[in-house]
Design an enzyme around this catalytic site. Structure first.
Site, short mmCIF file in Angstrom:
data_model
loop_
_atom_site.label_atom_id
_atom_site.label_comp_id
_atom_site.label_asym_id
_atom_site.label_seq_id
_atom_site.Cartn_x
_atom_site.Cartn_y
_atom_site.Cartn_z
CB CYS A 153 -45.43 -103.62 -1.99
SG CYS A 153 -45.26 -104.20 -0.30
CB VAL A 157 -49.12 -104.32 -6.54
CG1 VAL A 157 -50.43 -103.74 -7.05
CG2 VAL A 157 -49.19 -104.53 -5.04
#
Length: 523
Positions: A153, A157
């Site tokens: 993640c 991101v």
């Protein structure tokens, strides 16, 4: 404390010793700020009601006990299936620890996987420096022939570009220019572990074949490619080899982690063992065609293989149960010109005989089940072949086309009339379903044991036993070595199901002189 070198006990029954019971009771009284038992009981009973189920199914922004894992987990498994390949996750160290322990607990094997340990500064400035050092260190320390990179993640991101980072690592001399480093972007906040497997395989296939198609032609090597998808039953890799070898079909299993996840205990540590070779993936476009064993979660792979390798992928379902194994073998025979041998015909006949033997005990039994798209669909199909009734069919990580396909399978069988398909739901939804419309059994992974405990807590008549088939299986040993595909896999599933039914029958009829009237030795 009673624990001592001379008298070592596991947590159970150790924590049932009086001193531990007193200690836990004191902790609860002084520190937990616990609600009264009456209130806890009231809320528990409410969560088993139809009223609560309706509220539960209105949830949109919250997942409770998901029936899926995240993308990088699948990417790691795919990478492990290639010879001397080190999975490398561009992200935080904690994420990789999660992936490793998840597989450690399921396979009971050490699982090699590294990260470049991104921290707060990398989250602000990007993780290129981490990758420079990480790729150089991983190659020097663990000496893999290939490093397969995926993301978590954090990297996604902030928008880290793997292609640029890897190319820059080579330009600046951190790793040789010709060193193979395929990659896949695997953001954890979309998709699931099956998506990650698909993305990683496409990334590896793209790396080795996209710009090397000049001398490739379908059928040139006379082989058949098999792509397993996210597969954690090691017996399934072996049964594919066995069946095709018996047919005399030359084939390549594209990603085969069997050896590295099932190494012998002979005093030698094997960080790498077996797997699909780089030469085999380079040669894969020359195969007759490519068969996807789990087509519902291999959409990106399908698009690449058809568009780049020019393979006409046959339309098949996962080869589970009787009919779909038949279709798989007949298609292999059609594609290769090899006849189905007598050995497989005899194996099929024995399966039919076993299904007939067990039919009376499985007929009309109701099963709730969950898992990955292809597995769930295959299990529904086989349950219907056995005369059982799949009722609550839950898949957290499938799409609407999959739901329509499963509903069509249910409509084609008289045993599917009570089946209902739940898409994008989690195991807290499943808990509501088994309380308000009780099946006889659940089929799923180890997390279902908590649902079983809740049903038993309400009363013995509400208990729904769990049959552990799927992934992950943490609380039983050696099931990952079993087989769920082909006739052999159908034998295993059939044996598991019917003996669970008979075990339950024993539980319900073991009262001496009261319920032991069931001809116990005639079953």
């Amino acid at each position: 404390m009673s624990q001592s070198v001379e008298n070592i006990k596991p947590s159970y029954p150790l924590f049932r010793d009086q001193e531990y019971k007193d200690n836990l009771a004191e902790k609860r009284a002084l520190y937990e700020e616990r609600h009264p038992d009456e209130k806890i009981e009231e809320v528990f009973q409410w969560t088993t009601s139809k009223e609560y189920q309706e509220l539960n199914f209105q949830r949109e922004a919250l997942t409770v006990n998901p029936a899926k894992a995240c993308q990088p987990l699948g990417a790691v498994l795919c990478s492990l299936g290639f010879e001397k390949t080190l999975p490398y996750v561009h992200g935080s160290q904690g994420c990789v620890a999660y992936f490793r322990t998840y597989f450690n607990r399921h396979f009971k094997e050490p699982v090699s996987c590294v990260s470049d340990s991104m921290t707060e500064d990398a989250a602000v400035f990007g993780g290129q420096k981490n990758m420079f050092d990480g790729l150089a260190n991983a190659k020097a320390m663990y000496k893999p022939d290939m490093i397969a990179v995926s993301t978590t993640c954090m990297a996604e991101v902030i928008g880290d570009d793997l292609n640029a980072f890897i190319n820059n690592s080579k330009k600046e001399g951190h790793i040789p220019d010709d060193y193979p480093v395929p990659f896949a972007h695997t953001p954890s906040f979309v998709g699931s572990h099956t998506t990650g497997w698909d993305n990683m395989f496409e990334g590896i296939a793209r790396y080795f074949t996209l710009n090397h198609m000049e001398d490739k032609a379908p059928g040139k090597n006379g082989k058949l490619n098999l792509v397993p998808g996210f597969e954690t039953y090691l017996g399934n890799y072996r049964v594919m080899h066995r069946m095709l070898n018996e047919m005399g079909v030359e084939h390549t299993l594209l990603s085969d982690p069997t050896e590295v996840l099932d190494t012998p205990a002979d005093g030698q540590f094997r960080m790498y063992a077996g797997g699909t070779t780089m030469d085999e993936i380079k040669d894969a476009p020359n195969a007759i065609t490519t068969v996807l064993l789990q087509p519902w979660h291999l959409e990106k792979t399908k698009k690449f293989v058809e568009g780049t390798w020019n393979h006409d992928i046959p339309k098949l379902n996962i080869p589970m149960g009787l009919e779909w194994t038949d279709e798989f073998l007949m298609k292999v025979s059609e594609l290769t010109g090899k006849p189905i041998p007598a050995s497989l015909e005899v194996e099929r006949g024995r399966l039919v005989d076993a299904m007939t033997d067990s039919h009376a005990w499985l007929h009309g039994k109701k099963f709730a089940l969950w898992g990955d798209p292809d597995f769930v669909m295959g299990m529904v199909k086989f349950l219907l072949e056995l005369g059982a009734e799949p009722t609550h069919i839950l898949c957290h990580n499938a799409n609407k086309r999959w739901k329509k396909a499963v509903e069509k399978i249910l409509e084609e069988s008289p045993y599917g009339v009570n089946g209902k398909v739940y898409l994008g739901n989690d195991l807290w939804h499943m808990r509501s379903l088994v309380f308000t419309d009780k099946p006889d059994f659940m089929i799923g992974n180890s997390y279902g044991k908590f649902i079983q405990r809740d049903t038993l807590y309400k009363g013995a008549e509400f208990e729904v036993p769990l049959i552990r088939i799927g992934f992950p299986i943490f609380d039983r040993h050696h099931l990952h070595r079993m087989t769920t595909l082909g006739y052999e896999g159908a034998f295993y599933i059939l044996t598991t199901l019917v003996n669970a039914v008979l075990e339950r029958l024993d539980d319900e009829t073991r009262g001496m002189g009261t319920t032991d009237y069931n001809y116990d030795l005639v079953r």
